[in-house]
Design a protein around this motif. Structure first.
Motif, PDB file in Angstrom:
ATOM      1  N   ALA A 175       0.838  -1.198   0.000  1.00 31.72           N
ATOM      2  CA  ALA A 175       0.000   0.000   0.000  1.00 31.72           C
ATOM      3  C   ALA A 175       0.878   1.255   0.000  1.00 31.72           C
ATOM      4  CB  ALA A 175      -0.925  -0.001   1.204  1.00 31.72           C
ATOM      5  N   SER A 176       1.950   1.225   0.791  1.00 31.70           N
ATOM      6  CA  SER A 176       2.866   2.360   0.852  1.00 31.70           C
ATOM      7  C   SER A 176       3.542   2.592  -0.500  1.00 31.70           C
ATOM      8  CB  SER A 176       3.922   2.117   1.935  1.00 31.70           C
ATOM      9  OG  SER A 176       4.849   3.172   1.981  1.00 31.70           O
ATOM     10  N   LEU A 177       3.961   1.524  -1.146  1.00 30.19           N
ATOM     11  CA  LEU A 177       4.613   1.639  -2.449  1.00 30.19           C
ATOM     12  C   LEU A 177       3.655   2.201  -3.505  1.00 30.19           C
ATOM     13  CD1 LEU A 177       6.665  -1.684  -2.519  1.00 30.19           C
ATOM     14  CD2 LEU A 177       7.596   0.641  -2.562  1.00 30.19           C
ATOM     15  N   VAL A 178       2.420   1.735  -3.478  1.00 30.36           N
ATOM     16  CA  VAL A 178       1.424   2.243  -4.427  1.00 30.36           C
ATOM     17  C   VAL A 178       1.202   3.731  -4.205  1.00 30.36           C
ATOM     18  CG1 VAL A 178      -1.031   2.189  -5.046  1.00 30.36           C
ATOM     19  CG2 VAL A 178       0.243   0.046  -4.806  1.00 30.36           C
ATOM     20  N   MET A 179       1.020   4.139  -2.960  1.00 36.16           N
ATOM     21  CA  MET A 179       0.786   5.545  -2.652  1.00 36.16           C
ATOM     22  C   MET A 179       1.957   6.414  -3.097  1.00 36.16           C
ATOM     23  SD  MET A 179      -0.923   5.323   1.126  1.00 36.16           S
ATOM     24  CE  MET A 179      -0.408   7.014   1.462  1.00 36.16           C
ATOM     25  N   GLN A 180       3.184   5.985  -2.789  1.00 38.36           N
ATOM     26  CA  GLN A 180       4.358   6.771  -3.166  1.00 38.36           C
ATOM     27  C   GLN A 180       4.474   6.892  -4.679  1.00 38.36           C
ATOM     28  OE1 GLN A 180       8.073   5.815  -0.971  1.00 38.36           O
ATOM     29  NE2 GLN A 180       6.775   4.623   0.399  1.00 38.36           N
ATOM     30  N   THR A 181       4.201   5.805  -5.378  1.00 42.86           N
ATOM     31  CA  THR A 181       4.242   5.835  -6.839  1.00 42.86           C
ATOM     32  C   THR A 181       3.228   6.825  -7.394  1.00 42.86           C
ATOM     33  OG1 THR A 181       4.951   3.520  -6.954  1.00 42.86           O
ATOM     34  CG2 THR A 181       3.950   4.452  -8.935  1.00 42.86           C
ATOM     35  N   VAL A 182       2.003   6.755  -6.881  1.00 41.07           N
ATOM     36  CA  VAL A 182       0.927   7.614  -7.373  1.00 41.07           C
ATOM     37  C   VAL A 182       1.230   9.087  -7.103  1.00 41.07           C
ATOM     38  CG1 VAL A 182      -1.500   8.246  -7.067  1.00 41.07           C
ATOM     39  CG2 VAL A 182      -0.840   5.837  -7.146  1.00 41.07           C
ATOM     40  N   MET A 183       1.613   9.413  -5.869  1.00 41.96           N
ATOM     41  CA  MET A 183       1.811  10.811  -5.499  1.00 41.96           C
ATOM     42  C   MET A 183       3.048  11.419  -6.166  1.00 41.96           C
ATOM     43  SD  MET A 183       0.517  11.017  -1.529  1.00 41.96           S
ATOM     44  CE  MET A 183       1.501   9.649  -0.922  1.00 41.96           C
ATOM     45  N   PHE A 184       4.130  10.635  -6.243  1.00 41.01           N
ATOM     46  CA  PHE A 184       5.337  11.162  -6.889  1.00 41.01           C
ATOM     47  C   PHE A 184       5.101  11.377  -8.377  1.00 41.01           C
ATOM     48  CE2 PHE A 184       9.421  10.676  -9.064  1.00 41.01           C
ATOM     49  CZ  PHE A 184      10.183  11.631  -8.398  1.00 41.01           C
ATOM     50  N   THR A 185       4.429  10.434  -9.017  1.00 43.15           N
ATOM     51  CA  THR A 185       4.135  10.568 -10.441  1.00 43.15           C
ATOM     52  C   THR A 185       3.227  11.762 -10.694  1.00 43.15           C
ATOM     53  OG1 THR A 185       4.296   8.163 -10.701  1.00 43.15           O
ATOM     54  CG2 THR A 185       3.247   9.383 -12.483  1.00 43.15           C
ATOM     55  N   ALA A 186       2.247  11.959  -9.810  1.00 43.30           N
ATOM     56  CA  ALA A 186       1.327  13.094  -9.960  1.00 43.30           C
ATOM     57  C   ALA A 186       2.077  14.411  -9.895  1.00 43.30           C
ATOM     58  CB  ALA A 186       0.258  13.040  -8.875  1.00 43.30           C
ATOM     59  N   TYR A 187       3.014  14.499  -8.961  1.00 43.97           N
ATOM     60  CA  TYR A 187       3.746  15.759  -8.810  1.00 43.97           C
ATOM     61  C   TYR A 187       4.696  16.005  -9.977  1.00 43.97           C
ATOM     62  CZ  TYR A 187       6.664  19.428  -6.875  1.00 43.97           C
ATOM     63  OH  TYR A 187       7.344  20.599  -6.690  1.00 43.97           O
ATOM     64  N   THR A 188       5.473  14.993 -10.351  1.00 43.84           N
ATOM     65  CA  THR A 188       6.494  15.187 -11.384  1.00 43.84           C
ATOM     66  C   THR A 188       5.897  15.284 -12.785  1.00 43.84           C
ATOM     67  OG1 THR A 188       6.835  12.781 -11.531  1.00 43.84           O
ATOM     68  CG2 THR A 188       8.280  14.030 -10.050  1.00 43.84           C
ATOM     69  N   SER A 189       4.708  14.745 -13.008  1.00 41.65           N
ATOM     70  CA  SER A 189       4.124  14.793 -14.353  1.00 41.65           C
ATOM     71  C   SER A 189       3.733  16.206 -14.753  1.00 41.65           C
ATOM     72  CB  SER A 189       2.885  13.890 -14.431  1.00 41.65           C
ATOM     73  OG  SER A 189       1.847  14.404 -13.613  1.00 41.65           O
ATOM     74  N   SER A 190       3.624  17.104 -13.772  1.00 40.21           N
ATOM     75  CA  SER A 190       3.228  18.474 -14.067  1.00 40.21           C
ATOM     76  C   SER A 190       4.376  19.464 -13.884  1.00 40.21           C
ATOM     77  CB  SER A 190       2.053  18.883 -13.163  1.00 40.21           C
ATOM     78  OG  SER A 190       0.949  18.033 -13.362  1.00 40.21           O
ATOM     79  N   VAL A 191       5.588  18.950 -13.653  1.00 43.64           N
ATOM     80  CA  VAL A 191       6.742  19.834 -13.489  1.00 43.64           C
ATOM     81  C   VAL A 191       7.078  20.483 -14.820  1.00 43.64           C
ATOM     82  CG1 VAL A 191       9.208  19.910 -12.992  1.00 43.64           C
ATOM     83  CG2 VAL A 191       7.703  18.537 -11.569  1.00 43.64           C
ATOM     84  N   PRO A 192       7.311  21.798 -14.863  1.00 46.02           N
ATOM     85  CA  PRO A 192       7.662  22.471 -16.114  1.00 46.02           C
ATOM     86  C   PRO A 192       8.892  21.843 -16.751  1.00 46.02           C
ATOM     87  CG  PRO A 192       7.185  24.072 -14.401  1.00 46.02           C
ATOM     88  CD  PRO A 192       7.201  22.728 -13.735  1.00 46.02           C
ATOM     89  N   GLY A 193       8.827  21.653 -18.069  1.00 50.78           N
ATOM     90  CA  GLY A 193       9.935  21.038 -18.774  1.00 50.78           C
ATOM     91  C   GLY A 193       9.872  19.528 -18.785  1.00 50.78           C
ATOM     92  N   GLY A 194       8.795  18.990 -18.238  1.00 49.52           N
ATOM     93  CA  GLY A 194       8.627  17.539 -18.216  1.00 49.52           C
ATOM     94  C   GLY A 194       8.084  17.032 -19.530  1.00 49.52           C
ATOM     95  N   GLN A 195       7.342  15.938 -19.466  1.00 45.31           N
ATOM     96  CA  GLN A 195       6.811  15.344 -20.676  1.00 45.31           C
ATOM     97  C   GLN A 195       5.773  16.249 -21.327  1.00 45.31           C
ATOM     98  OE1 GLN A 195       5.796  11.118 -20.343  1.00 45.31           O
ATOM     99  NE2 GLN A 195       6.618  11.142 -18.276  1.00 45.31           N
ATOM    100  N   ALA A 196       5.746  16.206 -22.657  1.00 49.02           N
ATOM    101  CA  ALA A 196       4.765  17.009 -23.391  1.00 49.02           C
ATOM    102  C   ALA A 196       3.356  16.520 -23.090  1.00 49.02           C
ATOM    103  CB  ALA A 196       5.050  16.943 -24.890  1.00 49.02           C
ATOM    104  N   SER A 197       3.201  15.200 -22.957  1.00 51.09           N
ATOM    105  CA  SER A 197       1.901  14.611 -22.636  1.00 51.09           C
ATOM    106  C   SER A 197       1.946  14.074 -21.211  1.00 51.09           C
ATOM    107  CB  SER A 197       1.577  13.466 -23.610  1.00 51.09           C
ATOM    108  OG  SER A 197       1.544  13.947 -24.947  1.00 51.09           O
TER     109      SER A 197
END
Length: 226
Positions: A175-197
């Protein structure tokens, strides 16, 4: 033989009533401080406010503030914990609208992802600023604040395991691993200069599903195939 004198029932009732009233008044005072701090954050778009500003807005005393909080840090921590607790309650309500355990888990993953994504149109200082400071300086407090979410995800993974949808074992750790994956991905996916999509909640769910069930190329049903 020493006689044991029991406290009269009327005295016990009087003390209990007095304690309940004092507790209610304390809860109301604390809530006024929290509401005032939340209003200041909304107005300023930042957590850069003083304890005195909170006290003035709440129309209470500085002495009363320090009876309930050690300082500004503890006040912000209370707001942070409260926000996470409310988020967990929203996820729980939406997930339990589904009867299938895996659908509940999917709803939980996708909702947590959306809750955790930075929104440029919405100021979230508690999560964008304060949470990062907490993570660096007070990791234990961060872990405590996330307990409602960890408990919820553990519950859903356990239900999925009992239904035979995912393997059993190490529920809380997964459960901890799933949560960390979800929250970290959510934050980094919107970082400027990240993926176009930006990564979608569907992609995050599929990734977590693969981690819980094993390789996506080898679904669990294949074990029964002869």
């Amino acid at each position: 033989m020493t006689e044991v004198s029991e406290e009269p029932a009327w005295r016990q009732r009087a003390v209990e009533r007095s304690t309940r009233a004092a507790k209610l008044r304390a809860e109301q005072r604390v809530q006024r401080f929290l509401d005032s701090a939340q209003e200041l954050i909304a107005e300023k778009g930042t957590t850069d406010f003083t304890v005195q500003e909170v006290v003035d807005r709440s129309k209470q005393s500085l002495r009363s503030f320090y009876q309930h909080f050690d300082g500004k840090h503890e006040l912000l921590l209370a707001l942070f914990e409260d926000a996470l607790s409310k988020g967990a309650a929203e996820i729980r309500q939406a997930a339990y609208a589904k009867r299938d355990p895996m659908q509940r888990l999917r709803v939980a993953v996708e909702m947590l992802y959306e809750q955790s994504r930075p929104n440029p149109e919405v100021q979230r200082p508690l999560f964008n600023d304060f949470a990062l400071q907490l993570l660096v300086k007070h990791p234990t407090e961060v872990a405590t604040a996330h307990l409602p979410l960890l408990t919820l995800f553990s519950e859903f993974i356990e239900q999925a395991a009992e239904a035979g949808a995912v393997p059993e074992g190490k529920t809380r750790r997964r459960a901890s691993l799933v949560m960390q994956t979800v929250m970290f991905t959510a934050y980094t996916s919107s970082v400027p200069g990240g993926q176009a999509s930006p990564v979608t909640s569907e992609e995050v769910w599929q990734f977590c599903l693969g981690g819980l069930c094993g390789s996506p190329a080898k679904p669990r049903t294949s074990r029964t195939t002869k």
